[in-house]
Write an enzyme that holds these catalytic residues in place. Structure first.
Site, short mmCIF file in Angstrom:
data_model
loop_
_atom_site.label_atom_id
_atom_site.label_comp_id
_atom_site.label_asym_id
_atom_site.label_seq_id
_atom_site.Cartn_x
_atom_site.Cartn_y
_atom_site.Cartn_z
N THR A 199 38.67 7.05 11.01
CA THR A 199 38.19 7.46 12.16
C THR A 199 39.16 8.77 12.66
O THR A 199 40.13 8.89 12.29
CB THR A 199 38.66 6.53 13.22
OG1 THR A 199 38.11 5.33 13.07
CG2 THR A 199 38.78 6.56 14.67
N ARG A 227 27.97 -4.09 16.13
CA ARG A 227 29.29 -4.29 16.23
C ARG A 227 29.84 -3.29 16.87
O ARG A 227 29.99 -2.15 16.55
CB ARG A 227 29.91 -4.79 14.93
CG ARG A 227 31.60 -4.99 14.79
CD ARG A 227 32.15 -3.59 14.50
NE ARG A 227 33.80 -3.71 14.38
CZ ARG A 227 34.54 -2.48 14.42
NH1 ARG A 227 34.14 -1.49 14.39
NH2 ARG A 227 35.88 -2.65 14.37
N ASP A 230 37.33 -0.68 18.70
CA ASP A 230 38.13 -0.45 20.03
C ASP A 230 37.82 0.88 20.16
O ASP A 230 38.29 1.21 21.54
CB ASP A 230 39.43 -0.41 19.29
CG ASP A 230 39.75 0.08 18.01
OD1 ASP A 230 38.75 0.37 17.12
OD2 ASP A 230 40.90 0.91 18.04
N THR A 250 43.71 4.05 15.44
CA THR A 250 42.80 3.84 14.18
C THR A 250 43.44 2.68 13.60
O THR A 250 44.41 2.60 13.27
CB THR A 250 42.84 5.19 13.49
OG1 THR A 250 42.17 4.95 12.38
CG2 THR A 250 44.21 5.66 12.97
N GLY A 253 39.70 -2.62 14.50
CA GLY A 253 39.37 -2.37 15.99
C GLY A 253 39.33 -3.80 16.53
O GLY A 253 39.59 -3.89 17.88
N1 ASP Z 1 39.23 1.46 14.57
C1 ASP Z 1 37.92 1.75 14.26
C2 ASP Z 1 37.22 0.59 14.45
O1 ASP Z 1 37.33 -0.52 14.28
C3 ASP Z 1 37.87 2.04 12.74
C4 ASP Z 1 39.05 2.94 12.02
O2 ASP Z 1 39.81 3.53 12.73
O3 ASP Z 1 38.93 3.38 11.00
O4 ASP Z 1 35.74 0.71 14.54
#
Ligand code: ASP
Length: 330
Positions: A199, A227, A230, A250, A253
């Protein structure tokens, strides 16, 4: 005042002055760097990032983070707003297939892509979130349009795509987000838990004293369609408030939503008087569990902080005091 009285007064003041010199907290530290006029932090995801990564790949990441940081630095140096810096930096990272946002978005279980993003203005708490997007090239810009051109703060799926049509933002077929690296990750994730995220996020303080935060993602590899993570949930993966700080997260989530991580950090600063670093340490190290991920933050006074409980986090920091650095581990 006669000479004797003056002498008595000086004798009385002497121990107080001595004490003030020796006790931290009474005297303001004299060697502190001046408060930065602007400051910026970026991230490109956290997770199990092997230190054995090929040198060429590592250099690619560092080069891209460097470039992203320069883009933000330029906007802020020229007196631009933190919101503009955040949007411009994230657009750049979205277009880079190295990161799990925009072009490099991960695959859902079904082999498609669904993207989420959010942006928030610390001045008035105005914000815009978009989620489950399939054809938007730069989700962060659509999030900003939701914030500025709609009466709402959160649009998802078909409704968000219809809004994008009205706003005439750039569209791409879902296959635009295909990359061989992410496809390989899906194949591995079908066998076991994915451990690396990618992310992207950016937080900034501008010369006008305003904070902004933004985050953009393809979510988690092998996620169910529909889905949401966060990132677009204000107070979970993204938050900005001029009274406290701007934050972008990141990681896993689901955990960041359960602990409303970014709002919790801001609340610890606002209600408990913790510094940004203390508040971030508290939430990332004492609430989340090891491996969940990390957060970047900038406080209202320009202090920058990076905290993660995973092996690494792609990140960068710059401010008007001459700081400019990008890192992956330690
Ligand atoms: N936080 C992000 C999610 O859960 C994924 C990530 O940070 O890579 O969608």
């Amino acid at each position: 005042m006669n000479r004797q009285a003056l002498l008595a007064l000086l004798l009385l003041l002497f121990p107080i002055l001595l004490l003030a010199q020796s006790k931290p907290g009474i005297v303001v530290q004299r060697h502190e760097a001046p408060r930065p006029k602007w400051a910026i932090a970026i991230h490109g995801g956290a997770g199990t990032i092997p230190k054995t990564m090929p040198e060429a790949k590592k250099q690619e990441y560092l080069r891209s983070l460097n470039q992203a940081l320069k883009i933000g630095q330029e906007v802020l140096q020229q007196g631009g707003t933190s919101l503009d810096a955040v949007e411009k930096v994230i657009r750049f990272l979205e277009d880079d297939p190295l990161f799990n946002a925009g072009k490099g978005a991960v695959y859902t279980h079904e082999g498609t892509h669904e993207l989420d993003a959010a942006i928030m203005d610390g001045r008035d708490l105005s914000c815009g979130s978009v989620a489950a997007l399939k054809t938007i090239k730069n989700p962060i810009s659509l999030a900003r349009l939701v914030k500025e051109k709609s009466p709402h703060v959160f649009l998802v799926g078909e409704g968000a795509e219809a809004f994008a049509t009205e706003m005439k933002v750039e569209r791409v077929p879902n296959s635009y987000f295909d990359t061989p690296e992410r496809y390989q990750q899906l194949q591995e994730a079908l066998k076991e838990e994915p451990k690396e995220h990618g992310t992207v996020g950016c937080v900034a303080l501008d010369t006008h004293g305003n904070l902004a935060a933004g985050t953009s993602t393809g979510g988690l590899t092998n996620k169910r369609f529909g889905r949401l993570g966060d990132v677009p949930v204000i107070g979970a993966g993204t938050y900005a408030n001029n009274r406290t700080c701007a934050l972008s997260a990141t990681g896993v989530g689901e955990e960041f939503i359960k602990y409303t991580v970014t709002h919790d950090i801001s609340a610890l600063m606002e209600y408990k008087g913790l510094s940004l670093q203390q508040a971030m340490d508290q939430v990332i190290h004492h609430k989340l569990k090891p491996g969940d991920g990390g957060v970047i933050g900038v406080a209202h006074d320009g202090a920058l902080a990076f905290v993660f409980n995973s092996e690494g986090m792609y990140r960068g920091a710059a401010d008007s005091n001459g700081r400019f650095e990008v890192r992956i581990w330690e």
